[in-house]
Design an enzyme around this catalytic site. Structure first.
Site: not given
Length: 456
Positions: A40-41, A114, A138, A143, A328, A350, A436
């Site tokens: 996903k990232n 985002r 999220c 952020r 994560d 983080v 997501r």
């Protein structure tokens, strides 16, 4: 409606909207094989990168997740033609006819994603202007996009904040800049990369993020014709080029999804083979997984994660940027640590508000205490900011069924894991958020033998 949009709509129907619920009957070990596709990232950023090219691109192993659908919709609004092979996950992106999009349409399609902030550099290069709406995502901590905007100003963008969003212009084009990040942010690093590759002159980025997904994005940009070097001291240098082509690339596997299923195997005393997972990108996770009492076997086509029997062991974890323990990874693993014999400590460095998901675990019987101090590791930037960013998990504790509402992506999957391990019945609502980042998670739960009912 494009082929991709039609396929996404059909797939989305099986996952449901954010208001849907799943009722779990826990206590059954998860056993079987599932497959993970592209991260996903990475894939959403790779899709944005296609805007920079003057020829079509092919991205392989793209998962059918809602974030991909959001980015697909935004790209289509800007004239990119998209086709998807639903069997293979191959995504064809043709940016030959990039065009401006209306603010209202961008707002409607962006939703809580985002990703739109990363459209800015490529659109400024292609169109000379860009618009982004208010950004969501999220709710796991601060952020801010201010740093993104400052980076774009450094490259020469003229930025106007409007009531409906932010409009940008680059009447004289973009020029390379020297940027130093106060923290090795993944998003800010991506912003610089996607903006610098076609900016005039050279860009130097210091204190950059170097996650595997960042390196894979660099691989993609290099395939397109970019000139990028990465030094060992987190310095990335980019020489701008006038033109980029398309790319053909197989996306890096989703190591976050792989780690989530590994934690599910551990807490349910199960045995899950995660096809597509690789050892190299999961080295740090595998060490902690083994210390906690989990076992794994590495094969050419994936990794088998299983509970070998015996007691789980407490561990001390401090999340960090790569090559540290990923933020994560901690949420799903915390569920497993509720069953460890002894006291575990997790220090989150983080995101400052990532332990909100533990409220539901406590309601289910877990013994978790949150603290403002930096526990179990070094002092971090949240140490004197009054954030509950350290957790003490004492175990083992019996988890029992409860009614839970999903708060965010990783926390939501962690709640699914807890419900699968708990005695009795649990109802988890707002499960659409999980789609997501987890492709076909309901079908995968079925493949692994979970006992549940989906309620609309």
């Amino acid at each position: 409606m494009s082929t991709l949009t039609q396929d996404a709509a059909r797939a989305g129907a099986s996952v449901g909207l954010d208001g849907d619920r799943i009722t779990f009957r826990g206590g059954r070990p998860l056993k079987g094989r599932i497959e993970v596709r592209g991260a996903k990232n990475l894939v959403t950023k790779a899709m944005v990168a296609a805007l920079l090219g003057e020829e079509p691109s092919l991205l392989r192993q793209v998962p059918d997740i809602s974030d991909v659908r959001v980015v697909s919709g935004l790209l289509e609004l800007h004239g990119v033609k998209i086709e998807r092979d639903t069997e293979t996950g191959d995504l064809h992106l043709d940016p030959s006819n990039v065009e401006r999009a209306h603010m209202a349409e961008i707002n409607a399609h962006a939703g809580s994603s985002r990703i739109p902030i990363l459209f800015c550099g490529p659109l400024l290069h292609r169109l000379g202007e860009a618009f982004i709406p208010d950004l969501g995502g999220c709710r796991i901590g601060d952020r801010p996009i201010d740093f993104h905007l400052e980076v774009l100003r450094n490259f020469g963008a003229d930025i106007q904040k409007l009531s409906e969003g932010i409009r940008m212009h680059a009447p004289n084009g973009l020029t390379g800049a020297k940027v130093e990040l106060p923290y090795p942010s993944v998003g800010a690093t991506e912003q610089v990369l996607l903006t610098a590759v076609r900016a005039k002159g050279r860009t130097e980025l210091r204190n950059a993020a170097i996650e595997p997904e960042i390196m894979d994005l660099i691989n993609i940009l290099q395939k397109m014709g970019a000139i990028i070097s990465v030094d060992a001291d987190r310095v990335i240098r980019i020489e701008g080029v006038d033109r980029l082509t398309g790319y053909s690339h197989r996306a890096l596997f989703d190591r976050n999804e792989a780690a989530s299923w590994a934690s599910a195997a551990l807490v349910t005393k199960g045995d899950i083979f995660v096809g597509g997972a690789r050892q190299g990108e999961m080295l740090t996770f595998l060490n902690v997984f083994r210390k906690a009492g989990g076992a794994f076997e590495i094969e050419d086509d994936g990794i088998r994660f299983f509970h070998p029997g015996g007691e789980l062991k407490p561990v001390v974890i401090e999340t960090d940027v790569h090559p540290g323990f990923m933020t994560d990874w901690q949420q799903p693993l915390v569920v497993a640590l509720t069953q460890a014999h002894g006291t575990s400590i997790v220090h989150e460095t983080v995101y400052e508000q990532r332990f909100g998901f533990t409220d539901a675990l406590v309601e289910m019987g877990a013994d978790i205490e949150l603290h403002r101090e930096c526990l179990g590791g070094q002092y971090c930037r949240f140490g004197q900011q009054n954030f509950l960013h350290s957790a003490i998990i004492s175990g083992p504790t019996k988890l029992h069924g409860a009614n839970i509402e999903v708060p965010d992506l990783r926390g939501g999957f962690s709640h699914l894991i807890a419900a699968l391990a708990a005695e009795g019945t649990s109802t988890v609502s707002n499960v659409g958020i999980i789609s997501r980042g987890y492709e076909n998670f309901i079908q995968k739960l079925e493949q692994l033998g979970a006992d549940f009912t989906v309620e609309g």
